[in-house]
Scaffold this active site. Structure first.
Site, short mmCIF file in Angstrom:
data_model
loop_
_atom_site.label_atom_id
_atom_site.label_comp_id
_atom_site.label_asym_id
_atom_site.label_seq_id
_atom_site.Cartn_x
_atom_site.Cartn_y
_atom_site.Cartn_z
N ARG A 1 25.11 -52.12 108.48
CA ARG A 1 26.32 -51.40 108.10
C ARG A 1 27.42 -52.40 107.74
NH1 ARG A 1 23.44 -47.75 107.38
NH2 ARG A 1 23.46 -45.68 108.35
N HIS B 1 23.46 -50.40 98.71
CA HIS B 1 22.87 -49.64 99.84
C HIS B 1 21.50 -49.06 99.47
CE1 HIS B 1 24.00 -47.34 103.75
NE2 HIS B 1 22.68 -47.39 103.61
P1 NDP Z 1 16.80 -48.58 116.45
O1 NDP Z 1 17.65 -47.70 117.28
O2 NDP Z 1 15.34 -48.34 116.42
O3 NDP Z 1 17.01 -50.11 116.88
C1 NDP Z 1 18.24 -50.63 117.23
C2 NDP Z 1 18.04 -52.03 117.81
O4 NDP Z 1 19.32 -52.64 118.00
C3 NDP Z 1 17.35 -52.02 119.17
O5 NDP Z 1 16.46 -53.09 119.26
C4 NDP Z 1 18.52 -52.22 120.15
O6 NDP Z 1 18.18 -52.89 121.36
C5 NDP Z 1 19.42 -53.13 119.31
N1 NDP Z 1 20.81 -53.05 119.78
C6 NDP Z 1 21.64 -51.98 119.75
N2 NDP Z 1 22.85 -52.30 120.26
C7 NDP Z 1 22.77 -53.60 120.63
C8 NDP Z 1 23.67 -54.51 121.23
N3 NDP Z 1 24.91 -54.14 121.56
N4 NDP Z 1 23.24 -55.77 121.47
C9 NDP Z 1 21.99 -56.14 121.16
N5 NDP Z 1 21.07 -55.33 120.58
C10 NDP Z 1 21.47 -54.08 120.32
O7 NDP Z 1 17.42 -48.50 114.97
P2 NDP Z 1 16.63 -48.69 113.58
O8 NDP Z 1 15.88 -49.96 113.66
O9 NDP Z 1 15.88 -47.47 113.22
O10 NDP Z 1 17.84 -48.79 112.55
C11 NDP Z 1 18.79 -49.83 112.65
C12 NDP Z 1 19.90 -49.64 111.64
O11 NDP Z 1 19.46 -49.98 110.34
C13 NDP Z 1 20.43 -48.22 111.45
O12 NDP Z 1 21.33 -47.88 112.48
C14 NDP Z 1 21.10 -48.29 110.11
O13 NDP Z 1 22.45 -48.66 110.27
C15 NDP Z 1 20.36 -49.41 109.39
N6 NDP Z 1 19.59 -48.90 108.24
C16 NDP Z 1 20.00 -49.30 106.98
C17 NDP Z 1 19.30 -48.90 105.87
C18 NDP Z 1 19.68 -49.36 104.50
O14 NDP Z 1 19.14 -48.88 103.51
N7 NDP Z 1 20.58 -50.30 104.36
C19 NDP Z 1 18.12 -48.00 105.98
C20 NDP Z 1 17.76 -47.68 107.36
C21 NDP Z 1 18.49 -48.13 108.43
P3 NDP Z 1 17.13 -52.24 122.42
O15 NDP Z 1 15.77 -52.32 121.74
O16 NDP Z 1 17.20 -53.12 123.60
O17 NDP Z 1 17.59 -50.83 122.64
C1 OXD Z 2 20.03 -45.00 107.01
C2 OXD Z 2 20.50 -45.60 105.78
O1 OXD Z 2 20.66 -45.20 108.06
O2 OXD Z 2 19.95 -45.28 104.69
O3 OXD Z 2 18.98 -44.31 106.99
O4 OXD Z 2 21.39 -46.44 105.80
#
Ligand code: NDP
Ligand code: OXD
Length: 310
Positions: A225, A273
Site C-alpha cells: 500500500r 496498482h
Molecule cells: P496476510 O494477512 O496473509 O499476510 C500478512 C503478513 O504480514 C503476515 O505474515 C503478518 O505476520 C505480517 N504482518 C502484519 N502486521 C505486521 C507487523 N506489524 N509486523 C510484522 N509483520 C506483520 O496478507 P496477504 O499476504 O494476503 O496480503 C498482504 C497485502 O498485500 C494486502 O494487505 C494488500 O495490501 C497487498 N496486496 C497488493 C496487491 C497489489 O496488486 N498491489 C494485490 C494483493 C495484495 P504474521 O504471519 O505473523 O501474522
Molecule cells: C488487493 C489489491 O488488496 O488488489 O487485493 O490491492
C-alpha cells in the site's frame, strides 16, 4: 438470504453477479443502487464500496471483500464490531505478486536498464557478471503473498529472508520476527519487497529510519500500500545515493497525480496498482464457498482479525 453486490460504486457488474447467482440459487443477489430503499441484505460482496453502503443496508453482518487487503474496508462508515470482514485468500494473486517482484529484482540486479540503453546506440557491451550474494532480498510480511514471493525469489538462488510478526519455517528462507528481529533483517537486506497489510502498526513503515538501515545500493519494491511509504524519505535516500532505485505499484494517491515526482524520477519505476489482480473464477469460487458456510452457520475462511487489522 439477501446479499448485496457493490463494486466501486458501479451499479452494473454482470460478469461477476451472473455466475455468483447461478452458483448460489438459495440467495437473492442484488446490485447496490444509489439512494435505493433498504432491501434487507444480511451480507455484502464488495470492492471499494460506496461510503453509505451500511447506512442503506443496516442489516449487513458479513462483508466479503473481492481483494486481499482490507485497509479501506475497515474504514467504512458504520462498520460496527459485530460485522465480520472476510478477505480473498490468494485467488491467483500470490503468483502474480511473485512474478512482479521477480521482474523488478532481476531487472535491477542484472542491470537490464543499461542493456536497454546500450541497444539504443547499437552497443555490443557486456557488464560484469553479478554475484547473487550481493543482492540479498528481504520480504516484509510472510502471509499468503509474502511466502510465495520469498519462495520464488529463493528458487532463483537469491539469498532470501522474510520478516513477520510470528516466526516462519520455510526451506531456503531465513525468518526474522517482530521488533527484535527487525534491525538484523534490515541490515542483511539490499532489496526490500513489501507485502505487509496496511494497519496502524505498519503505516509509514518504509521511512528514512527503516530504509536507511538497508545495505548500500538498497532497492525498494512496494506492492502493498502507498501509505506504507514516506515518499520524501525515499526521494532523499535516492538523492543521497544510499538507495539505488525503487519499483512502486501502490501510492498514497491513486491514480498517481501527473505532476508527482515519482513519474519522472530516473531511478523509480511506476506501475498503476497492477502487481496482482484477483482472478475472477477463483474469487467467485471462494465467495461461493464462504456464502455456503454462512448459510450453514459454519465459520468462514479468511476472516480478518479486527484487533490486528489484517
Ligand atoms: P496476510 O494477512 O496473509 O499476510 C500478512 C503478513 O504480514 C503476515 O505474515 C503478518 O505476520 C505480517 N504482518 C502484519 N502486521 C505486521 C507487523 N506489524 N509486523 C510484522 N509483520 C506483520 O496478507 P496477504 O499476504 O494476503 O496480503 C498482504 C497485502 O498485500 C494486502 O494487505 C494488500 O495490501 C497487498 N496486496 C497488493 C496487491 C497489489 O496488486 N498491489 C494485490 C494483493 C495484495 P504474521 O504471519 O505473523 O501474522
Ligand atoms: C488487493 C489489491 O488488496 O488488489 O487485493 O490491492
Amino acid at each position: 438470504m439477501k446479499v448485496i453486490f457493490a463494486y466501486g460504486g458501479q451499479t452494473e457488474t454482470p460478469d461477476w453477479t451472473i455466475p455468483l447467482q447461478q452458483a448460489l440459487p438459495e440467495i437473492e443477489l442484488f446490485h447496490w443502487q444509489p439512494d435505493a430503499p433498504t432491501r434487507g441484505a444480511e451480507a455484502a460482496i464488495v470492492w471499494n464500496p460506496p461510503a453509505d453502503l451500511l447506512r442503506q443496508e443496516p442489516g449487513v453482518r458479513t462483508l466479503l471483500n473481492l481483494g486481499a487487503g482490507v485497509d479501506a474496508l475497515l474504514r467504512l462508515e458504520g462498520l460496527s464490531d459485530d460485522i465480520q470482514v472476510v478477505r480473498l485468500e490468494d485467488a491467483g494473486m500470490a503468483v502474480q505478486m511473485a512474478e512482479y517482484a521477480a521482474h523488478a529484482l532481476v531487472r535491477a540486479a542484472r542491470e537490464f536498464d543499461h542493456y536497454e540503453e546500450f541497444q539504443k546506440t547499437a552497443q555490443w557491451r557486456r557488464l560484469p557478471d553479478i554475484r547473487r550474494r550481493d543482492w540479498p532480498v528481504g520480504v516484509l510480511g510472510m502471509g499468503v503473498m509474502g511466502i510465495k514471493v520469498a519462495q520464488v525469489l529463493a528458487a532463483l538462488d537469491y539469498p532470501v529472508a522474510g520478516w513477520s510478526r510470528s516466526a516462519k519455517s520455510l526451506p531456503g528462507v531465513a525468518s526474522y520476527a517482530g521488533d527484535e528481529g527487525l534491525p538484523a533483517f534490515l541490515a542483511r537486506t539490499r532489496v526490500l519487497v513489501n507485502t505487509l497489510p496496511l494497519t496502524d502498526q505498519t503505516r509509514n513503515f518504509l521511512s528514512r529510519e527503516t530504509l536507511g538501515q538497508l545495505l548500500p545500493g538498497g532497492y525498494l519494491i512496494n506492492m502493498a500500500r502507498g501509505e506504507h511509504l514516506v515518499e520524501e524519505d525515499l526521494l532523499d535516500l535516492l538523492d543521497s545515493g544510499h538507495m539505488g532505485g525503487a519499483t512502486l505499484d501502490v501510492f498514497r494517491t491513486e491514480p498517481l497525480p501527473p505532476d508527482h515526482p515519482f513519474w519522472r524520477h530516473p531511478r523509480i519505476t511506476v506501475t498503476p496498482h497492477i502487481a496482482a489482480a484477483s482472478l475472477r473464477e477463483e474469487s467467485i469460487a471462494q465467495i461461493v464457498r464462504n456464502v455456503g458456510r454462512l448459510l450453514r452457520g459454519e465459520p468462514l475462511s479468511g476472516v480478518v482479525s479486527r484487533r490486528r487489522g489484517y
